[in-house]
Design a protein around this motif. Sequence first.
Motif, PDB file in Angstrom:
ATOM      1  N   ALA A  38       0.984  -1.176  -0.105  1.00 17.67           N
ATOM      2  CA  ALA A  38      -0.082   0.028  -0.062  1.00 17.67           C
ATOM      3  C   ALA A  38       0.875   1.139  -0.008  1.00 17.67           C
ATOM      4  CB  ALA A  38      -1.067   0.011   1.179  1.00 17.67           C
ATOM      5  N   GLU A  39       1.965   1.138   0.664  1.00 19.11           N
ATOM      6  CA  GLU A  39       2.572   2.474   1.084  1.00 19.11           C
ATOM      7  C   GLU A  39       3.486   2.680  -0.578  1.00 19.11           C
ATOM      8  OE1 GLU A  39       2.942   4.649   3.244  1.00 19.11           O
ATOM      9  OE2 GLU A  39       1.502   3.741   4.223  1.00 19.11           O
ATOM     10  N   LYS A  42       0.983   3.921  -2.931  1.00 16.50           N
ATOM     11  CA  LYS A  42       0.622   5.399  -2.508  1.00 16.50           C
ATOM     12  C   LYS A  42       1.952   6.356  -3.019  1.00 16.50           C
ATOM     13  CE  LYS A  42      -1.512   8.124   1.182  1.00 16.50           C
ATOM     14  NZ  LYS A  42      -1.937   7.880   2.462  1.00 16.50           N
ATOM     15  N   ARG A 274      -8.523  -1.935   0.793  1.00 19.65           N
ATOM     16  CA  ARG A 274      -7.799  -1.199   1.400  1.00 19.65           C
ATOM     17  C   ARG A 274      -6.431  -0.770   0.680  1.00 19.65           C
ATOM     18  NH1 ARG A 274      -7.604  -3.089   5.979  1.00 19.65           N
ATOM     19  NH2 ARG A 274      -5.530  -3.980   6.154  1.00 19.65           N
ATOM     20  N   ASN A 278      -5.884   2.892  -0.550  1.00 15.59           N
ATOM     21  CA  ASN A 278      -4.481   3.719  -0.176  1.00 15.59           C
ATOM     22  C   ASN A 278      -3.626   4.239  -1.544  1.00 15.59           C
ATOM     23  OD1 ASN A 278      -5.089   3.478   2.522  1.00 15.59           O
ATOM     24  ND2 ASN A 278      -3.796   1.715   2.829  1.00 15.59           N
ATOM     25  N   GLN A 285      -9.297   9.903  -2.651  1.00 14.05           N
ATOM     26  CA  GLN A 285      -9.871   9.402  -1.196  1.00 14.05           C
ATOM     27  C   GLN A 285     -10.964  10.148  -0.699  1.00 14.05           C
ATOM     28  OE1 GLN A 285      -6.466   8.862   1.313  1.00 14.05           O
ATOM     29  NE2 GLN A 285      -5.858   7.373   0.304  1.00 14.05           N
TER      30      GLN A 285
END
Length: 361
Positions: A38-39, A42, A274, A278, A285
């Motif tokens: 996710a990081e 993102k 999720r 993300n 968002q």
Amino acid sequence: MKKKRTLTVVLLVLTMLVTAGCGKAQEAPKAEESTAAAETAKGEENTSEGETYTIIIPQTQNESDPQVIAYHMLEEALEERSEGRIQVEVYSGGTISSGDTETLQLVASNSAQIGNCPNYTLAESIGVKALYIWDYPFLFQSSEEMYQIMDDPDFWSDVSAQIEENSSLKVYSNYVNSWQLICNSKRAVASPEDLSGLKIRTSTAELYVSTINALGGNATPMAWGEVFSALQQGTVDGAFVASTLFDLNKFSEVQKFATDVNPNANLQIVFINRDFYNSLPEDLQKIVDEEMDNFVTNVRKLCAETEAKAWDSIENSGVEVTHLSEEQRAAFTEAGKVIWDEKADVAGEEIVSLVREKLGR
């Protein structure tokens, strides 16, 4: 349907085949397993305002279902507010998902991005026992009472936090699709004694099975996709089913009698993958959060309106409908509420006691 949907479906099916070839159903990944991905996503994507993001929404119901209508409203709102940076594909009628568990797996694996499923399906999959609280018969006696607990920030924030800790999902809220009737092809049902000897289809949820057995019937758990043919062929005598689903799926063609027992409601939990969420830029968002909240507001309203019309439609279809008197309903309530104590461990004794206290029961 948009042209890009054909390619999307092909890619999705290929993804599902590859997953199936691994020899094991894919489970919703835990939160810690998805953090790094996710990081990374993102960091790579949140800086690109020109990036287009596709949201796939699988639905087992047809286009006339209120939740499908609400998802199309969500589709229009997200595409308009994002100025096309978000593209939404709503696949109804079981096009890419034949049931609630499959829908959950698709979203959990990010093969689809937004979906919903019954509270008990999510509870069974990720082990959040508190979600079973809405399945206790006659504990809640109206949609307003259910929303009183659903929208209680102290209660729902804790439950939603457990869901997110145990899965790859970000949850929003939930809605009552409609309340559960009992139908059959043998006789009118106005008391628990009238259910004696009748094989009644239920979902696989433990409290649904226990409810029908406590009310005097013989519970027969069965997947949703098998129900109509089972009723048609006489494999079961009847079903424990939401009134709107009875109507929309034309159960009147294979059932002669229906009773508004209403021991509990068909509750749906709404969620998004999720990792996908993300990966969105912060401005998108914000749009998704706002429009998902609007979706819940819209689908609650649409479901209530549809349920209000369902009984008229059922009666007009030739089904013999029994509307219980207060005395008759009290007999069903007395038979069913023993489950509050007998099965308190299903949702957890502390949760059951808390909700009973809040509702004065």
